[in-house]
Design a protein around this motif. Sequence first.
Motif, PDB file in Angstrom:
ATOM      1  N   ASN A  11     -45.456 -28.056  27.880  1.00  0.00           N
ATOM      2  CA  ASN A  11     -44.119 -27.498  28.065  1.00  0.00           C
ATOM      3  C   ASN A  11     -44.159 -26.092  28.666  1.00  0.00           C
ATOM      4  O   ASN A  11     -43.235 -25.696  29.389  1.00  0.00           O
ATOM      5  CB  ASN A  11     -43.380 -27.466  26.727  1.00  0.00           C
ATOM      6  CG  ASN A  11     -41.887 -27.224  26.892  1.00  0.00           C
ATOM      7  OD1 ASN A  11     -41.285 -27.678  27.855  1.00  0.00           O
ATOM      8  ND2 ASN A  11     -41.298 -26.497  25.970  1.00  0.00           N
ATOM      9  N   ALA A  12     -45.223 -25.342  28.375  1.00  0.00           N
ATOM     10  CA  ALA A  12     -45.348 -23.992  28.935  1.00  0.00           C
ATOM     11  C   ALA A  12     -45.490 -24.035  30.450  1.00  0.00           C
ATOM     12  O   ALA A  12     -45.224 -23.032  31.124  1.00  0.00           O
ATOM     13  CB  ALA A  12     -46.540 -23.268  28.311  1.00  0.00           C
ATOM     14  N   ASN A  17     -40.226 -22.152  32.546  1.00  0.00           N
ATOM     15  CA  ASN A  17     -41.054 -21.260  31.741  1.00  0.00           C
ATOM     16  C   ASN A  17     -42.015 -20.452  32.613  1.00  0.00           C
ATOM     17  O   ASN A  17     -42.262 -19.270  32.352  1.00  0.00           O
ATOM     18  CB  ASN A  17     -41.835 -22.056  30.690  1.00  0.00           C
ATOM     19  CG  ASN A  17     -40.930 -22.607  29.599  1.00  0.00           C
ATOM     20  OD1 ASN A  17     -39.863 -22.053  29.332  1.00  0.00           O
ATOM     21  ND2 ASN A  17     -41.340 -23.700  28.987  1.00  0.00           N
ATOM     22  N   THR A  50     -31.726 -13.084  27.594  1.00  0.00           N
ATOM     23  CA  THR A  50     -32.332 -14.310  27.065  1.00  0.00           C
ATOM     24  C   THR A  50     -31.407 -15.073  26.115  1.00  0.00           C
ATOM     25  O   THR A  50     -31.765 -16.147  25.644  1.00  0.00           O
ATOM     26  CB  THR A  50     -33.641 -13.979  26.312  1.00  0.00           C
ATOM     27  OG1 THR A  50     -33.341 -13.137  25.186  1.00  0.00           O
ATOM     28  CG2 THR A  50     -34.618 -13.261  27.213  1.00  0.00           C
ATOM     29  N   ASP A  56     -37.701 -21.403  23.694  1.00  0.00           N
ATOM     30  CA  ASP A  56     -39.070 -21.212  24.157  1.00  0.00           C
ATOM     31  C   ASP A  56     -39.128 -20.342  25.408  1.00  0.00           C
ATOM     32  O   ASP A  56     -39.972 -19.438  25.520  1.00  0.00           O
ATOM     33  CB  ASP A  56     -39.766 -22.560  24.401  1.00  0.00           C
ATOM     34  CG  ASP A  56     -38.931 -23.501  25.263  1.00  0.00           C
ATOM     35  OD1 ASP A  56     -37.833 -23.085  25.699  1.00  0.00           O
ATOM     36  OD2 ASP A  56     -39.379 -24.633  25.506  1.00  0.00           O
ATOM     37  N   THR A  57     -38.201 -20.570  26.334  1.00  0.00           N
ATOM     38  CA  THR A  57     -38.162 -19.758  27.555  1.00  0.00           C
ATOM     39  C   THR A  57     -37.835 -18.309  27.242  1.00  0.00           C
ATOM     40  O   THR A  57     -38.425 -17.382  27.810  1.00  0.00           O
ATOM     41  CB  THR A  57     -37.109 -20.320  28.534  1.00  0.00           C
ATOM     42  OG1 THR A  57     -37.372 -21.706  28.760  1.00  0.00           O
ATOM     43  CG2 THR A  57     -37.135 -19.576  29.858  1.00  0.00           C
ATOM     44  N   ILE A  60     -40.924 -16.569  25.739  1.00  0.00           N
ATOM     45  CA  ILE A  60     -41.933 -16.329  26.772  1.00  0.00           C
ATOM     46  C   ILE A  60     -41.522 -15.145  27.638  1.00  0.00           C
ATOM     47  O   ILE A  60     -42.361 -14.295  27.996  1.00  0.00           O
ATOM     48  CB  ILE A  60     -42.137 -17.591  27.633  1.00  0.00           C
ATOM     49  CG1 ILE A  60     -42.858 -18.674  26.824  1.00  0.00           C
ATOM     50  CG2 ILE A  60     -42.937 -17.273  28.901  1.00  0.00           C
ATOM     51  CD1 ILE A  60     -42.917 -20.025  27.508  1.00  0.00           C
ATOM     52  N   THR A 356     -45.244 -23.714  22.182  1.00  0.00           N
ATOM     53  CA  THR A 356     -44.906 -23.443  23.583  1.00  0.00           C
ATOM     54  C   THR A 356     -44.969 -21.949  23.849  1.00  0.00           C
ATOM     55  O   THR A 356     -45.449 -21.505  24.900  1.00  0.00           O
ATOM     56  CB  THR A 356     -43.499 -23.973  23.919  1.00  0.00           C
ATOM     57  OG1 THR A 356     -43.465 -25.390  23.715  1.00  0.00           O
ATOM     58  CG2 THR A 356     -43.130 -23.669  25.367  1.00  0.00           C
ATOM     59  N   GLY A 360     -47.326 -20.115  26.327  1.00  0.00           N
ATOM     60  CA  GLY A 360     -46.681 -19.228  27.286  1.00  0.00           C
ATOM     61  C   GLY A 360     -47.270 -17.836  27.260  1.00  0.00           C
ATOM     62  O   GLY A 360     -47.314 -17.147  28.292  1.00  0.00           O
TER      63      GLY A 360
END
Length: 501
Positions: A11-12, A17, A50, A56-57, A60, A356, A360
């Motif tokens: 996923n990273a 991402n 964000t 997760d994004t 990161i 993730t 990341g």
Amino acid sequence: MNSDVLYGLINAMNWMNLLAAFLSVSAGVLVGALPGLSAAMGVALLIPVTFGMPADTALIALAGVYCGAIYGGSISAILLHTPGTSSAAATAIDGYQMTLKGQAGKALGTATIASFIGGILSTIALYVLSPPLASLALRFGPAEYFWLSIFGLTIIAGVSSKSILKGLLSGAIGLAVSTIGMDPVLGVPRFTFGVRYLLDGVPFTSALIGLFSMSQVLVMAESKLKVKEKAHEMTDRVMLSMAEIKRILPTCLRSTVIGTVTGILPGAGGTIAAYMGYNEARRFSKNKEEFGHGSIEGIAGAEAANNAVTGGSLIPTLTLGIPGNSVTAILLGGLIIQGMRSGPELFTSHARITYTFFAGFMVVNVFMLLVGLFAGKYFAKVASVYDGILIPIIFGLSVIGSYSIYNRLFDVWVMLIFGIVGYFIKKFDLNAAAIVLALILGPIGEAGLRRALILSRGSYEIFFRSTVSLVLIGMSLLSLFSPLLMEWLSRSRASKPKESS
């Protein structure tokens, strides 16, 4: 567990991402290269951006600014002899000397490679040490959470300030502010003065932006605006030979251990780790005479250590909710905004997001290496940007960031008030990190205290029953009085040479 780790790695590599990692690292390097700005300020400004991202994004992106800013401080330290961040002060010792010799490219290449090694290896520690610590948190009840909050407050208040009194005062200010809002047990409003926007407490993101960004605007505006010195031009390559990489590798590995351990100890910070890494590099070096006159080992020792702090400081932050420094305190706030809390849940119900983020973090360090090697010399030019240009840009970003979360002007006023508070905090040498930490830990400690007393029917014996509670009490006392102990040791060392003479 293994499936979650594998999912995190895959996923990273999602394009979103990867893009977030690249852009945030680049932004972080810009912030770090600007003397006077800090990683904490960069992360605080990014949190509103964000808010609408997937968790997760968002994490990161915040990690990218953190890592990029810590590395970016070395650019201005090497080329201007002006550390962009406090943790790059040790890098300036040998980095600027190499610049004067026409070896600026080699110095910057050393800093980039050492930063990458320190950051990427500290991520391995993040993978290995976080799950066991998180499982330990399962044994925590209300009494243990109360002592954990006390431990976190004493660490930041006692270690991060030159004065224990000022550190404790900073924590007390944060605790007082954290009581605003709904009572966690009875559910009645406290200190809201009829303002409905305060029922959920003081807007956390606006407070962060005010303390770390707007306060810096006021400090910069107060000082005399002057044209900064131009960065030295690089005439050599931004890269090392294989022989030079082999030469600095042992130093990087040693400093990575130092930085990771220092990061795990909350309150120590990257500056302490950098000087420890630099001193150990000199102690083990076969070329001690080069130190202070342009040694790549000196640069590597400092940079690997302060970048290893990034991964190390996230370990107590994610597992126990105790930030290692002011940046991770803000990251913890970003975690809360995403609806997640530190502890075992991050490795169970939120395991895929957590792993993730870990993967990341590795991607972020790879991008930091690429940006440093191929674009470092261009980022260096930003270090000479006139303050008269920076001040309105930071002010505008602070206002937009505060307003954009809930689209209300009230948050902008909160940001401005905390900006003024942060300005006086800097003037009186108080600790903004302790205030932020108290805002986070205050409600946890209060809820733990009151729930424990309800369970024990008013008996305070519950706070001393478990082994975990007793250990946390001992650690709290040790961290509270550690500045006095360190001061006594430094005085005794200083008096020995006088006695011998």
